[in-house]
Design an enzyme around this catalytic site. Structure first.
Site, PDB file in Angstrom:
ATOM      1  N   ASP B 376       0.849  -1.184   0.000  1.00 55.22           N
ATOM      2  CA  ASP B 376       0.000   0.000   0.000  1.00 55.22           C
ATOM      3  C   ASP B 376       0.882   1.231   0.000  1.00 55.22           C
ATOM      4  OD1 ASP B 376      -2.505  -0.870   0.046  1.00 55.22           O
ATOM      5  OD2 ASP B 376      -2.742  -0.860   2.222  1.00 55.22           O
ATOM      6  N   ASP B 721      -9.475  -5.643   1.631  1.00 49.70           N
ATOM      7  CA  ASP B 721      -8.169  -6.216   1.346  1.00 49.70           C
ATOM      8  C   ASP B 721      -8.091  -7.660   1.808  1.00 49.70           C
ATOM      9  OD1 ASP B 721      -7.193  -3.939   0.244  1.00 49.70           O
ATOM     10  OD2 ASP B 721      -6.362  -3.158   2.115  1.00 49.70           O
TER      11      ASP B 721
END
Lengths: 323, 1024
Positions: B376, B721
């Site tokens: 990320d 996620d």
């Protein structure tokens, strides 16, 4: 099959460009293989046919001419290496043992702590510690008699007189001098065993239901049993009716091992040594009955009550005399 | 994305593996919408009063406590059910039959069978087999319990972690507001939320005031969304009057009715969906399985071979079976799996200290073999806070310090323009520090306000000091807050100069909008007319700052003339009775969420470690690329296809795609890509940034990477996620920003959300792989020294050199601590300078390791031990030549005048006792040589002297424990005959020492040749 590349893969960063290129080729070559592997992995476990095929390739790969994943040259090298390696190791092993054996005396073992105090054995010994026979059936006691005769052959009076010397009874027969000198042995004639010598009664009393049993003490080099007092033998019923064993005669001399037969000097120098014996003549034992008997050595330094070792300084056997 | 959204699909989802994971994300979206439309009533459409009726509640009074308790009893607590755990008993039984345990159970079975047979035959020593069986069973059970305990312990770490933050909710019950734990909430409760809170359940809003929520954990969109009470959309996911569980309220306040709790919330449904994605086997699990197969294969084949040999040598079947047990026991490294577990948990502990919390022990190593990290951006690579990065005034760009702990700003602050700019920055700002934080460093203080205002507030606080008092001195008289139509923010202040009675109008906003309103520009403190040349300069600066991916704000001011705006002038922000044009432009400030200072170093470490770092972010491509460049994910020299096109001035299509090493892929493009195209991108480009991606696309990217054969680590924090985290070989959740669902799905939790922690984790993972190799090599070696006695006993009929129980004392006694000690060994070379291991080729236990341990060092150990054995017997009177072929007589219970080489006679027990002395001597020799083995295993390539003999102190603990245990066994327990140890003469401890030295010297030579002749035949065959 992956071996050749497995090492290369490790230190990727350190490699020269040429190796890099080589490696790429390798990987390209293996790519289809890899995909196949994956496919199979996706499908689950491999089929037996696949496994067999792989096994065949592993055993003999005709393309790369490898057997078990190695080429002939590779096998040659590796076998040569192990041949040399193991030869060297064997050499080292032999050398170590040789050096160790050099430090040992050929006549006396370095330590005797595990073998003493002495154990005890009996004769006749066929295949156990039960002596069972029927007086009326000679074939049941004949093997015992044969065993006795065979055992006592070495104690033949003539043979003993010929080979061994007469010693002074009542004291240890200590022979000084060099370790390697041949040692004299004392005579132990079978005639000393009197009724159990087998001379007058060649059946050792078996034919009359009064069997003789010989008891011998294990040989230990340098061991002086009894510390000056001869070791004696006694017998009694082991855990049972005492009255089943009514009388035992001991030969020679009330069942003692004379001091003159000790110490023992080992089989290389004390060649003609014959272990002294004590004969036990069971003249009156309960017939038709299993009579367990324990015979013990008694003397200073003798241990006869160790639970774990039932043959140390004592012996337990069973008499079963039938009519 | 448009996979048919049929109900049937959803029904299959819990068993979703049959669909293949590729479709998973799309399925998930579908099913999400499906479940929402079906499950989530029409609460967003209902009016407040209907809602009150439906849930039997009252907006003014809330539920009664009794009613709440009733509903709580019916619905259960408001918490996500943790993913269904394997029942403890199943876990326990798995440990009992996993690995080598099966082999040992077989041994146990054989022992008991032969006990039964012997007992029936009336053999005296029958009970030995019973005891052996019992001991073997105990070994299996104890090691099983140990492994189970270890696993349970590491699970507990995680459990305690998730309980760390108990959440509270402000709820109205019995007409009273009170704080209750969030898991006590029930449907119908009236809750109040304010900025900074986490939404405690799915809530239908009934009253809001400037409420904005961050739905990123649900949708991945990081822009806060405003919430109101109005029904704005048919789809409950889109409508504004519902706030979802586990999202955060960023600002404002709101009151709402709880409409769903626990697993019935949207998040709860997604979380339970994620558990449908299967976990892959970890690389280390595969390696250990491989190793177990290998050793078991060796054990079984040698066992069967010698069973056949002994039967054909006319041994009794029963004896042959007993030999078989011995061979199995000798071959199986009983203590090894426990050792591996301990080593892994030691590393896990070490990693936890470095902020990597490992949930699944095996993941420790997975991180080490990682070859791609999908990271990320926000919070992981960056600091997750806007910070002023550049300033533009006086026609010049200045850079500001963006590090985490700035205390001053180094750029030139002497210009009067800066004084003016700083005043605007300070005054035209609504953000405020929360009170009571005076002692904290400025950067750590909590601010109420949005991200850019916070950045500006902190920036000015750093430079000017006490901002709040400056604001107090310049009293605010009017204000227009920022809104999206104006795109500016304005405020009017009294000045702090008591002689200057003018008002100061300050304004900030989108640069182009601000510039439109200006007629002059301040250069070196003087107002100059804004001509086209100056406007050009502004444009260039704006473009440059924008091109760096930064958010740019323009600042201007105007001193209102005193005559028109006297002291008591009433400003009216609605009618705008003051000028908002012909202002004086002062400067630009640009802000960015700057990379964490440790990240560039960590990325370059990854690079040299051969790990590809891929950035996956929801942010704008330009920002993403700028951050990627500044942390080194895109290196300074590499270009994307677009860069090349721009440089050569040709259309993008004409660029040779292979020339571009970097790629920035937009989520929109990704949407239309086939998996082949994605594969091509992943293959052809070494530096990749995925921007504007949704969390669903993350899963697609992960799958793409895995198709390349890579071991993929994925970081994530949102609920969406979790499928990607599960799918990845190792999922890494963020400890601070991460949602519980993400943490549940992950194998590892980064406590500080810092990318650099991953890199330390990688290092530890690689180290433990190397060290496990060493541990296994160490452990396997002595198995040969335990096995050889059996083989030679069978073939040469010598008295038994070592007993089965004695072997167990080595495997589970003396060898345990040393093999764990190897886990503390430092790396031999820079492990971060080599490529990740190829999971197909670089095995934990390879042929070289097994062959070198078994056929070289193991044989040496056996030879050394046999020398001791023969020495012991020879010194007691049995010369080696006498021993050959004596087995039957030696073991006969009836022969009590067994003659030795010197003519002495031995009883059975005396011989047995001597045999035990032999066991002890053999045991001691193996122990002594294992000390040498332990030392040589410290390195695989380097000389021991380079590694340092004393650097790893634990090794010495191992050596002393080994010798200590051996001393206790021989002298302390030497009289307990059941253990088959006897007190040993002191000198026998040294018989094997020459062989121990030989092992050391030989291994040093091996390593020397490996180092001298890399790539040679020797290297290929001897390096493990």
């Amino acid at each position: 099959m992956d071996r050749n590349s497995s090492i290369g893969g490790m230190e990727g960063q350190l490699r020269s460009p040429s190796q890099e290129v080589e490696n790429k080729d390798e990987e390209k070559v293996q790519d289809p293989d890899r995909e196949k592997d994956e496919l199979k992995a996706d499908m689950g476990s491999k089929t037996w046919a696949d496994l067999a095929g792989e096994m065949k390739i592993f055993l003999w790969n005709p393309e790369e001419r490898t057997c078990l994943g190695r080429t002939a040259k590779s096998w040659g090298l590796i076998l040569l290496f192990y041949f040399i390696f193991y030869t060297c190791l064997a050499g080292m092993f032999a050398f170590c043992l040789y050096v160790m054996l050099l430090t040992l005396s050929p006549y006396t073992p370095r330590f005797r702590d595990r073998v003493s105090p002495p154990g005890v054995m009996i004769r006749p010994y066929l295949n156990g510690f039960t002596i069972a026979f029927n007086v009326s059936q000679p074939n049941t006691w004949q093997p015992y008699v044969d065993s006795m005769h065979h055992f006592l052959a070495a104690y033949d009076d003539k043979l003993q007189e010929e080979k061994n010397i007469e010693c002074v009874p009542g004291q240890y027969f200590i022979q000084g001098g060099n370790d390697s000198e041949e040692k004299k042995a004392c005579q132990f004639k079978r005639s000393l065993l009197q009724n159990c010598s087998g001379i007058e009664d060649p059946t050792f009393g078996y034919s009359r239901g009064q069997p003789c049993i010989l008891l011998k003490m294990n040989r230990i080099i340098g061991y002086r049993p009894g510390a000056g007092v001869p070791v004696s033998v006694d017998c009694k019923v082991q855990k049972g009716n005492e009255s089943h064993l009514r009388s035992v005669d001991f030969y020679p001399g009330n069942g003692t091992f004379d001091l003159m037969y000790y110490p023992y000097y080992g089989k290389f120098t004390h060649v003609n040594y014959t272990s002294p014996l004590v004969a036990m003549h069971f003249t009156d034992v309960q017939k038709n009955y299993l009579v367990p008997i324990q015979c013990r050595l008694n003397g200073k330094g003798i241990i006869n009550d160790l639970n774990s070792d039932r043959f140390l300084g004592r012996i337990i056997f069973t008499l079963n005399i039938g009519k | 994305m448009n996979v048919g959204c049929h109900t049937s699909n959803f029904i299959h989802v819990p068993r979703s593996r049959q669909f293949g994971n590729k479709n998973f994300s799309s399925l998930m979206l579908c099913s999400l919408q499906f479940s929402v439309s079906l499950g989530m009533q029409d609460d967003h459409r209902l009016s407040t009063s209907d809602l009150e009726k439906k849930y039997g509640t009252s907006i003014d009074k809330g539920l009664s406590s009794a009613r709440a308790a009733e509903i709580l009893a019916r619905d259960g607590p408001n918490a996500l059910t943790p993913p269904k755990a394997t029942p403890e008993i199943v876990k326990f039984l798995k440990q009992m039959i996993g690995g080598f345990s099966i082999l040992l159970w077989i041994g146990t079975g054989f022992s008991w069978i032969s006990f039964g047979i012997q007992l029936a035959q009336g053999v005296d020593s029958a009970f030995d087999n019973l005891y052996l069986g019992v001991v073997l069973a105990l070994v299996v059970i104890l090691t099983g319990i140990f492994a189970y305990y270890q696993e349970a312990k590491s699970t507990n770490i995680m459990a305690s972690f998730s309980k760390m933050i108990p959440q509270q909710a402000l709820v109205l019950r019995n007409a009273e507001k009170k704080e209750v734990p969030a898991d006590q909430l029930v449907v119908g409760d009236i809750v109040e939320i304010k900025g900074g809170d986490r939404i405690p359940a799915d809530i239908r809003l009934i009253f809001t005031q400037g409420c904005k929520v961050d739905n990123s954990s649900l949708t991945g969109e990081s822009e806060p969304q405003s919430r109101s009470c109005d029904f704005t959309h048919e789809n409950p996911l889109e409508t504004r009057n519902i706030a979802f569980y586990s999202t955060t309220c960023v600002e404002g306040t709101a009151t709402g009715i709880v409409i769903n709790t626990g697993d019935r919330t949207i998040i709860g449904r997604i979380a339970s969906l994620a558990s449908g994605v299967g976990n892959e086997k970890t690389p280390i699990a595969i390696e250990i399985e491989h190793f177990v197969y290998l050793v078991a294969g060796v054990a079984i084949s040698i066992g069967v071979l010698f069973f056949i040999i002994s039967v054909s040598m006319r041994y009794k079947i029963l004896d042959s079976i007993i030999f078989l047990i011995g061979i199995i026991v000798a071959n199986v490294p009983e203590g090894l799996l426990a050792t591996v577990t301990v080593s892994l948990s030691l590393t896990a502990k070490r990693m936890a200290k470095k902020n990597c919390l490992v949930k699944n022990l095996e993941a420790v190593e997975t991180l080490g073999s990682t070859s791609i990290i999908c990271s990320d951006k926000t919070g992981t690579l960056t600091q997750n806070r806007m910070t002023v990065a550049h300033l533009w005034f006086d026609n010049q760009i200045y850079s500001a310090d963006t590090s985490e702990d700035q205390t001053t700003q180094p750029f030139d602050q002497s210009s009067p323009s800066w004084t003016a700019l700083s005043k605007i920055v300070t005054l035209c700002n609504r953000a405020e520090f929360r009170p009571g934080q005076e002692n904290l460093p400025i950067m750590k203080r909590v601010v109420v306000g949005d991200a850019s205002e916070t950045a500006l507030l902190k920036f000015s606080e750093v430079i000017l000091g006490d901002v709040m008092s400056i604001r107090a001195q310049n009293k605010k008289v009017a204000e227009i807050p920022f809104n999206s139509t104006n795109k500016f923010q304005l405020s009017i202040h009294e000045t702090d100069d008591p002689h200057d009675k003018r008002f100061l109008l300050v304004m900030k906003g989108a640069p182009e909008r601000i510039l439109e309103r200006c007629s002059t520009i301040m250069i070196n403190g003087k107002e100059e007319p804004l001509d086209s040349e100056k406007a050009e300069a502004f444009q260039t600066a704006y473009m440059e700052l924008g091109g760096m991916g930064e958010r740019v704000l323009g600042f201007c001011h105007l001193y209102l003339p005193e005559n028109e705006f006297p002291e008591n002038f009433k400003f009216d922000t609605d009618s705008m009775n003051f000028p908002t044009s012909n202002l004086c432009f002062v400067g630009l400030l640009s802000m960015i969420d700057p990379p964490r200072s440790t990240v560039p170093d960590a990325v370059s470490k990854c690079r040299s470690a051969g790990i590809k770092v891929i950035m996956v972010t929801g942010d704008h491509p330009i920002t993403a690329k700028a951050i990627a460049k500044s942390v080194g994910i895109i290196s300074a020299t590499s270009e994307t296809v677009e860069d090349i096109a721009k440089r050569l001035n040709i259309p993008v299509e004409q660029v040779n795609r292979r020339e571009a090493t970097a790629a920035v892929v937009n989520g929109m493009e990704l949407k239309d890509m086939s998996s082949e195209q994605l594969d091509e991108i992943l293959r052809e480009h070494s530096e990749i940034v995925f921007a504007r991606t949704s969390p669903q696309q993350k899963l697609i990217i992960v799958e793409g990477c895995q198709r390349q054969g890579a071991v993929v680590a994925v970081t994530g924090d949102g609920v969406n996620d979790s499928p990607a985290l599960k799918k990845a070989d190792i999922g890494i959740a963020m400890g601070i920003a991460g949602s519980d669902a993400a943490k549940n799905a992950a194998d590892m939790v980064l406590l500080d959300d810092n990318f650099a922690s991953i890199v330390t984790g990688v290092e530890e993972g690689r180290l433990i792989f190397d060290n496990l190799k060493k541990t296994i090599a160490y452990t396997l070696t002595k198995n040969i020294a335990e096995l050889c006695p059996f083989l030679i006993y069978i073939i040469a009929s010598i008295p038994m050199p070592i007993g089965t129980i004695t072997i167990l004392f080595i495997d589970l006694g003396t060898d345990i601590i040393p093999s764990v000690a190897l886990a503390y060994e430092k790396a031999e070379s820079d492990i971060m300078n080599r490529r990740p291991r190829n999971k197909r080729k670089d095995r934990l236990v390879n042929e070289q390791l097994a062959v070198y341990s078994y056929l070289q060092i193991g044989i040496m150990q056996s030879v050394g031990a046999f020398v001791t054995y023969f020495t012991v017997y020879a010194e007691q009177g049995f010369l080696p030549s006498t021993l050959l072929g004596v087995r039957v007589d030696w073991e006969s219970n009836a022969i009590n005048d067994f003659e030795d080489s010197y003519g002495q006679q031995w009883t059975k027990y005396q011989r047995t006792y001597l045999q035990w002395t032999g066991y002890t001597a053999f045991f001691v020799s193996i122990t002594i040589q294992q000390v040498a083995d332990l030392i040589i295993r410290k390195t695989r390539r380097n000389s021991i002297f380079r590694q340092g003999l004393f650097r790893n102190k634990v090794i010495w603990v191992g050596i002393f424990s080994q010798i200590g245990i051996a001393l206790i066994l021989t002298y302390g327990l030497g009289h307990v005959t059941a253990l088959n140890f006897t007190p040993l003469r002191f000198q026998y401890w040294f018989v094997a020492v020459p062989f121990a030295i030989l092992i050391w010297v030989y291994d040093e030579i091996r390593k020397l040749l490996i180092r001298r002749y890399p790539g040679s035949w020797w290297d290929k065959n001897m390096y493990y």
